[in-house]
Design a protein around this motif. Structure first.
Motif, mmCIF file in Angstrom:
data_model
loop_
_atom_site.group_PDB
_atom_site.id
_atom_site.type_symbol
_atom_site.label_atom_id
_atom_site.label_comp_id
_atom_site.label_asym_id
_atom_site.label_seq_id
_atom_site.Cartn_x
_atom_site.Cartn_y
_atom_site.Cartn_z
ATOM 1 N N PRO A 139 0.829 -1.209 0.000
ATOM 2 C CA PRO A 139 0.000 0.000 0.000
ATOM 3 C C PRO A 139 0.862 1.257 0.000
ATOM 4 C CG PRO A 139 -0.723 -1.568 1.693
ATOM 5 C CD PRO A 139 0.607 -2.044 1.200
ATOM 6 N N ALA A 140 0.565 2.170 -0.909
ATOM 7 C CA ALA A 140 1.268 3.457 -0.926
ATOM 8 C C ALA A 140 0.919 4.229 0.341
ATOM 9 C CB ALA A 140 0.875 4.250 -2.170
ATOM 10 N N ASP A 141 1.912 4.885 0.905
ATOM 11 C CA ASP A 141 1.722 5.595 2.175
ATOM 12 C C ASP A 141 2.420 6.942 2.069
ATOM 13 O OD1 ASP A 141 1.294 6.366 4.769
ATOM 14 O OD2 ASP A 141 2.589 4.868 5.681
ATOM 15 N N GLN A 142 1.737 7.903 1.447
ATOM 16 C CA GLN A 142 2.291 9.230 1.231
ATOM 17 C C GLN A 142 1.350 10.291 1.799
ATOM 18 O OE1 GLN A 142 5.280 9.342 0.139
ATOM 19 N NE2 GLN A 142 5.508 7.300 -0.767
ATOM 20 N N ASP A 143 1.857 11.494 1.955
ATOM 21 C CA ASP A 143 1.062 12.561 2.566
ATOM 22 C C ASP A 143 -0.123 12.973 1.706
ATOM 23 O OD1 ASP A 143 2.791 12.533 4.668
ATOM 24 O OD2 ASP A 143 3.883 14.340 4.101
ATOM 25 N N ILE A 144 0.091 13.059 0.393
ATOM 26 C CA ILE A 144 -0.979 13.402 -0.546
ATOM 27 C C ILE A 144 -0.909 12.415 -1.704
ATOM 28 C CG2 ILE A 144 -1.965 15.154 -2.075
ATOM 29 C CD1 ILE A 144 -0.567 17.282 -0.418
ATOM 30 N N MET A 145 -1.976 11.637 -1.882
ATOM 31 C CA MET A 145 -2.036 10.644 -2.956
ATOM 32 C C MET A 145 -3.289 10.904 -3.794
ATOM 33 S SD MET A 145 -0.856 7.180 -0.909
ATOM 34 C CE MET A 145 -2.056 7.349 0.424
#
Length: 380
Positions: free
Chosen positions: A197-203
């Motif tokens: 799972p991508a885990d970034q501040d803004i996706m």
């Protein structure tokens, strides 16, 4: 053999005047799936419903339809492509509006100079236009992230998988103090293996590439910071006073059909959309690679086989675009070369590189893709 060759050449002659537009990423290849779904995906909205501006006045994103938000969370949980815990969902008119909203939210209104917007080349061709079109004093396009020599006043747009070349990317300026927006439009199982799972501040995500419904004009952002989310909502409020409820209801239904296909295995018509899309793209990439190899004039990126956590097997990347490089020194401009045989592509110049590259859509209808393969297979 001669009879087969003459038949193929006759086919080329018959359609040689047909202009095949593979410049745009119009995802019509998924139409057969939705035709098969039929009325199960039909939405009826009575004339007295959805009349108010407001969807949920208590929500930070007050124009977000609850049923759409629920289906977004459900689909991400099934696919496993993004962390959704402790995130704010912001709905937008496609991912384009959400990019604008993110730039607005991350730029300072008090800075003397506009913040620099950068992305590693080859970058999505629309980024420069999105950053500069409004001539904003808050942000400006500054080009290739790898060549950027400015200070920490920057926003890096990270497209992963990357449009145009399909590469999985991290931020080039990841260890610096600037800000980042992760464009995850193609991080779905039909295009690339699901690693984690991508885990970034803004996706940012969009219905157009996830399901093929580009005309619905719906995208969404998963945003960690509440202050940033509020500024994004404010931008959309001032820009379009919210987002169409009708489009959100349709998008919710579409996402529900996909999720039901995986969770309700006995549901009538519960076909598996990502399996369908994956099968189509694998076939198309195999045919394209064969044609490119036979021509001897072009090359394509190579992608390693990786384990996909969604399909639970090893899979190759099959991007929605082919990033084609010309290896023939007699061809100076590949876009012009293809235009001369009535195939419209997008030059590498739009992506921050040279004219020896073009981007070719892999998402068009079968008939147009078949003509494309036929033409490059019989180049003189």
């Amino acid at each position: 053999m001669e009879e087969k060759a003459s038949t193929a050449i006759a086919g080329i002659s018959h359609d040689r005047d047909l202009i095949i537009n593979l410049d745009q990423g119009d995802p019509t290849l998924f139409e057969p799936f939705w035709k098969e779904v039929g009325n199960n995906a039909t939405v009826v909205i009575p004339g007295w419903q959805k009349m108010s501006y407001f969807s949920d006045p208590k929500n930070l994103c007050w124009f977000l339809e609850p049923e759409f938000a629920n289906e977004v969370l459900r689909l991400h949980q099934i696919v496993g492509n993004a962390v959704t815990d402790n995130r704010h969902i912001i709905v937008g008119v496609g991912s384009t509006q959400l990019i604008h909203a993110a730039l607005f939210a991350l730029a300072s209104t008090e800075a003397r100079q506009p913040v620099n917007v950068i992305s590693a080349a080859p970058y999505y061709s629309m980024y420069s236009g999105i950053a500069d079109f409004m001539k904003s004093g808050m942000f400006r396009w500054a080009g290739d992230a790898a060549a950027f020599n400015g200070d920490d006043n920057f926003i890096e747009l990270v497209c992963s998988p990357n449009n145009p070349d399909g590469e999985i990317r991290e931020a080039v300026r990841g260890n610096e103090a600037g800000k980042r927006v992760h464009d995850m439009a193609y991080y779905w199982p039909q295009y690339t293996p699901m690693r984690s799972p991508a885990d970034q501040d803004i996706m940012l995500f969009t219905v157009s590439k996830a399901t093929g419904h580009a005309g619905t004009r719906i995208g969404w952002a998963l945003v960690k910071d509440a202050a940033v989310a509020r500024k994004m909502v404010k931008f959309i409020e001032m820009n379009t006073i919210g987002v169409s409820k009708d489009s959100q209801v349709r998008a919710a239904k579409i996402l529900k059909i996909i999720s039901d296909g995986y969770e309700l295995v006995d549901l009538k018509g519960g076909s598996k959309f990502f399996h369908f899309g994956r099968c189509l793209l694998v076939n198309r990439w195999q045919r394209l690679r064969q044609a490119v190899e036979a021509s001897g004039r072009f090359s394509l990126p190579q992608f390693p086989s990786e384990f996909c956590e969604f399909f639970k097997e090893h899979a190759e990347t099959c991007p929605g675009f082919a990033w084609l490089r010309c290896e023939d020194q007699t061809i100076e401009d590949l876009e012009v070369f293809f235009k001369n045989i009535n195939i419209l592509t997008r030059s590498g110049r739009h992506f921050g590189v040279g004219p020896e590259y073009v981007r070719v859509s892999m998402l068009d209808r079968d008939a147009n893709f078949d003509v494309f393969i036929k033409r490059i297979s019989f180049l003189e």
